[in-house]
Motif scaffolding. Structure first.
Motif, PDB file in Angstrom:
ATOM      1  N   TYR A   1      41.937  28.391  27.597  1.00 12.73           N
ATOM      2  CA  TYR A   1      40.844  27.544  27.116  1.00 12.73           C
ATOM      3  C   TYR A   1      40.565  26.393  28.076  1.00 12.73           C
ATOM      4  O   TYR A   1      39.437  25.903  28.156  1.00 12.73           O
ATOM      5  CB  TYR A   1      41.179  26.993  25.730  1.00 12.73           C
ATOM      6  N   ILE A   2      41.610  25.947  28.783  1.00 16.91           N
ATOM      7  CA  ILE A   2      41.438  24.844  29.728  1.00 16.91           C
ATOM      8  C   ILE A   2      40.761  25.325  31.003  1.00 16.91           C
ATOM      9  O   ILE A   2      39.828  24.704  31.501  1.00 16.91           O
ATOM     10  CB  ILE A   2      42.813  24.215  30.061  1.00 16.91           C
ATOM     11  N   ALA A   3      41.250  26.449  31.524  1.00 18.05           N
ATOM     12  CA  ALA A   3      40.779  26.960  32.814  1.00 18.05           C
ATOM     13  C   ALA A   3      40.042  28.279  32.609  1.00 18.05           C
ATOM     14  O   ALA A   3      40.346  29.286  33.249  1.00 18.05           O
ATOM     15  CB  ALA A   3      41.963  27.143  33.757  1.00 18.05           C
ATOM     16  N   HIS A   4      39.046  28.253  31.734  1.00 15.67           N
ATOM     17  CA  HIS A   4      38.404  29.512  31.332  1.00 15.67           C
ATOM     18  C   HIS A   4      37.658  30.173  32.474  1.00 15.67           C
ATOM     19  O   HIS A   4      37.352  31.370  32.418  1.00 15.67           O
ATOM     20  CB  HIS A   4      37.451  29.254  30.167  1.00 15.67           C
ATOM     21  N   GLY A   5      37.338  29.432  33.547  1.00 15.19           N
ATOM     22  CA  GLY A   5      36.600  30.007  34.659  1.00 15.19           C
ATOM     23  C   GLY A   5      37.469  30.653  35.719  1.00 15.19           C
ATOM     24  O   GLY A   5      36.940  31.233  36.674  1.00 15.19           O
ATOM     25  N   PHE A   6      38.798  30.573  35.576  1.00 16.55           N
ATOM     26  CA  PHE A   6      39.694  31.141  36.583  1.00 16.55           C
ATOM     27  C   PHE A   6      39.777  32.661  36.444  1.00 16.55           C
ATOM     28  O   PHE A   6      39.794  33.187  35.328  1.00 16.55           O
ATOM     29  CB  PHE A   6      41.106  30.577  36.435  1.00 16.55           C
ATOM     30  N   PRO A   7      39.874  33.383  37.561  1.00 25.87           N
ATOM     31  CA  PRO A   7      40.148  34.822  37.481  1.00 25.87           C
ATOM     32  C   PRO A   7      41.571  35.068  36.987  1.00 25.87           C
ATOM     33  O   PRO A   7      42.415  34.161  36.998  1.00 25.87           O
ATOM     34  CB  PRO A   7      39.964  35.293  38.926  1.00 25.87           C
ATOM     35  N   ALA A   8      41.849  36.313  36.590  1.00 24.74           N
ATOM     36  CA  ALA A   8      43.133  36.635  35.943  1.00 24.74           C
ATOM     37  C   ALA A   8      44.356  36.258  36.780  1.00 24.74           C
ATOM     38  O   ALA A   8      45.304  35.656  36.247  1.00 24.74           O
ATOM     39  CB  ALA A   8      43.161  38.119  35.582  1.00 24.74           C
ATOM     40  N   PRO A   9      44.433  36.578  38.080  1.00 25.45           N
ATOM     41  CA  PRO A   9      45.631  36.188  38.844  1.00 25.45           C
ATOM     42  C   PRO A   9      45.850  34.679  38.877  1.00 25.45           C
ATOM     43  O   PRO A   9      46.976  34.200  38.748  1.00 25.45           O
ATOM     44  CB  PRO A   9      45.350  36.744  40.242  1.00 25.45           C
ATOM     45  N   GLN A  10      44.755  33.949  39.057  1.00 22.62           N
ATOM     46  CA  GLN A  10      44.868  32.488  39.083  1.00 22.62           C
ATOM     47  C   GLN A  10      45.263  31.948  37.712  1.00 22.62           C
ATOM     48  O   GLN A  10      46.011  30.959  37.609  1.00 22.62           O
ATOM     49  CB  GLN A  10      43.544  31.872  39.529  1.00 22.62           C
ATOM     50  N   MET A  11      44.795  32.589  36.651  1.00 24.37           N
ATOM     51  CA  MET A  11      45.168  32.170  35.303  1.00 24.37           C
ATOM     52  C   MET A  11      46.664  32.335  35.074  1.00 24.37           C
ATOM     53  O   MET A  11      47.312  31.482  34.446  1.00 24.37           O
ATOM     54  CB  MET A  11      44.391  33.001  34.266  1.00 24.37           C
ATOM     55  N   GLY A  12      47.236  33.419  35.595  1.00 23.53           N
ATOM     56  CA  GLY A  12      48.675  33.622  35.460  1.00 23.53           C
ATOM     57  C   GLY A  12      49.480  32.530  36.142  1.00 23.53           C
ATOM     58  O   GLY A  12      50.493  32.054  35.628  1.00 23.53           O
ATOM     59  N   VAL A  13      49.005  32.102  37.311  1.00 23.27           N
ATOM     60  CA  VAL A  13      49.679  31.005  38.021  1.00 23.27           C
ATOM     61  C   VAL A  13      49.567  29.715  37.215  1.00 23.27           C
ATOM     62  O   VAL A  13      50.534  28.942  37.121  1.00 23.27           O
ATOM     63  CB  VAL A  13      49.072  30.829  39.427  1.00 23.27           C
TER      64      VAL A  13
END
Length: 514
Positions: A101-113
């Motif tokens: 919800y905070i970083a909703h614009g990040f792609p999946a790999p970046q979201m995992g980090v």
């Protein structure tokens, strides 16, 4: 103020080191998104507990009931440790739920980090919040030194970890350094707290002061949370921009906060216990005089700072950050954002003083309502300006909403103290604006000479120092000619702080900072 200066300088050094190793790369954007939760919790608990605990604790101390005051403080410290330890565990477990919800614009790999970084940072929320309580208790006793050293501790630890561990852990060196630094800012205050010999493992949930604090704390937490939600939305909207813009906004904001952290925050920290003490004695005239002087000093610092930040945006960013992975393109990006962040500096610093005054007078409802309204305006303006202005729109929305908050808080404080010296404040601001205009003309004259430094740090730093020094001299000379009283007041405040460590003994608490 000296410790705050050291902390802020080291904070700049930390940003310089971060820029050197991580620049405006996507990894830095990810870290900033992951750090939202500890940042928000620090803002909520530190701001709320300081604002609610200092007046209540000061009231006990002023009336000579030290035992009950310390019983209340110990209850807050111990209860907060238990509650936040549980929250840290839950935050670690449920990170995959709320981070998207905070970083909703990040792609999946970046979201995992981002999720992994958030989990690493989560245990530090206990230390962050306890550090705020320690600061509140020590400040209420007019002991500012240990609390002001907390910023030095976090910056030294963070810088050391990044330099020592980056080759092995990459961006996670910054995560480790930040987590350990947040713990260090709590530990550095513990000796001063224990030297009072008043800490006990007490948990008195029926303490009458606790109930009075709860009455104040609820609205204050809402107000503090409202302010911190603006950080959440900044990260939320910025996550949809191109990589690097979130980091660029961070660097620009840190540069703008430099004068606010050195002077405005130090002024507010010193006068807050004075305001609470004056209010406890029902001396509203002294409260009004202290607030007026605080605002005059804030204007004296921030108005010329805004002008300098706008005129010298590019050379400042270039000198401070352009090295390593921070290339000239990153300099252009940050320099383009800086004026939009700088325009709200005066209001940002004034809000620190005005909010502390309102809370010292135990006015919470209207203060909270103003904070919530400000956040709503900020979000609406961000949505309106994001498509056309991008990151500049987000920073401009912050500045405009902060300015609106300052105006409304000024009206509120006038109602509370009934003694804001409007004519003196207005004439002071007008003189400072004239002096700032002279400084701007001087800086433009230097730029018109067409002199450029060599492409080395020493040459750029020396040239920037010369520009700042000449501009400052032009401002000070104009202030002397126009008889700007804040110049002498600022010098006296610094001299008194170093020579006499004011205000410290109880019998001196009535001394106004003017």
């Amino acid at each position: 103020m000296a410790a705050t200066l050291g902390s802020t300088v080291l904070g700049f050094a930390r940003e310089v080191v971060n820029a050197r190793y991580y620049g405006t790369q996507w990894q830095m954007d990810t870290f900033l998104a992951a750090a939202v939760i500890p940042t928000i919790l620090f803002g909520v608990f530190n701001g709320a507990l300081v604002s609610a605990l200092v007046p209540t604790f000061t009231e006990y101390i002023t009336k000579g009931d030290d035992d009950e005051g310390w019983r209340l403080a110990n209850t807050i410290i111990n209860g907060l440790f238990i509650v936040l330890s549980v929250c840290a565990v839950l935050g670690y477990i449920f990170a995959p739920v709320y981070v998207p919800y905070i970083a909703h614009g990040f792609p999946a790999p970046q979201m995992g980090v981002a999720i992994r970084m958030t989990r690493w940072l989560m245990p530090s929320i206990v230390a962050v919040s306890l550090a705020g309580v320690f600061s509140a208790v020590l400040n209420a006793h007019h002991r500012f030194r240990a609390a002001s050293l907390a910023g030095i501790a976090i910056n030294l630890v963070t810088i050391g970890c990044v330099i020592a561990l980056n080759h092995k852990f990459g961006i996670y060196a910054l995560v480790i350094g930040t987590a350990l630094g947040l713990c260090a800012q709590m530990l550095v205050q513990m000796p001063a707290l224990f030297l009072t010999r008043r800490y006990r493992f007490t948990l008195d949930l029926h303490h009458p002061g606790l109930h009075r604090m709860w009455y104040m704390l609820g609205p204050i937490i809402v107000g503090s949370a409202a302010g911190q939600i603006a950080i959440f939305f900044d990260r939320y909207f910025a996550s949809t921009l191109s990589p690097g813009y979130m980091a660029g906004m961070n660097y620009a904001t840190k540069l703008v906060n430099f004068p606010q952290q050195i002077f405005a925050a130090a002024i507010a920290t010193v006068i807050f216990p004075l305001l609470a003490s004056h209010f406890a004695r029902e001396n509203r005239l002294a409260v009004g005089q202290s607030v007026t002087m605080g605002l005059r000093l804030v204007n004296f610092i921030t108005i010329p700072s805004v002008c300098a930040l706008m005129v010298l945006a590019h050379p400042m960013i270039q000198t401070l950050f352009e090295r390593g992975t921070f290339k000239s393109s990153a300099t252009d990006l940050c320099a383009g954002l800086l004026p939009y962040a700088a325009v709200g500096l005066v209001a940002l610093a004034a809000n620190v003083v005005l909010t502390r005054c309102a809370f010292a007078c135990k006015e919470t409802s209207w203060t909270v309502a103003i904070s919530i309204f400000t956040v709503v305006v900020n979000v609406l303006l961000s949505v309106l300006w994001l498509p056309s202005l991008g990151a500049r729109g987000l920073l401009l929305a912050n500045s405009v909403s902060q300015s609106m908050q300052a105006v409304m808080l000024l009206v509120l404080v006038q109602r509370l103290v009934r003694r804001i010296e409007w004519h003196t404040l207005g004439m002071s601001a007008l003189k400072i604006l004239v002096c700032s205009a002279v400084m701007i003309g001087t800086l433009h004259w230097i730029a018109a000479l067409g002199v450029s430094p060599a492409h080395t740090f020493v040459s750029r730093a020396w040239f920037l120092f010369g520009q700042v020094a000449i501009g400052a001299l032009a401002f000070i000379a104009s202030a002397r000619v126009l008889n700007v009283e804040e110049l002498a007041f600022a010098v006296n405040l610094i001299v008194q702080k170093f020579e006499r460590n004011l205000p410290s003994p109880p019998e001196n608490r009535e001394v106004p900072i003017a």
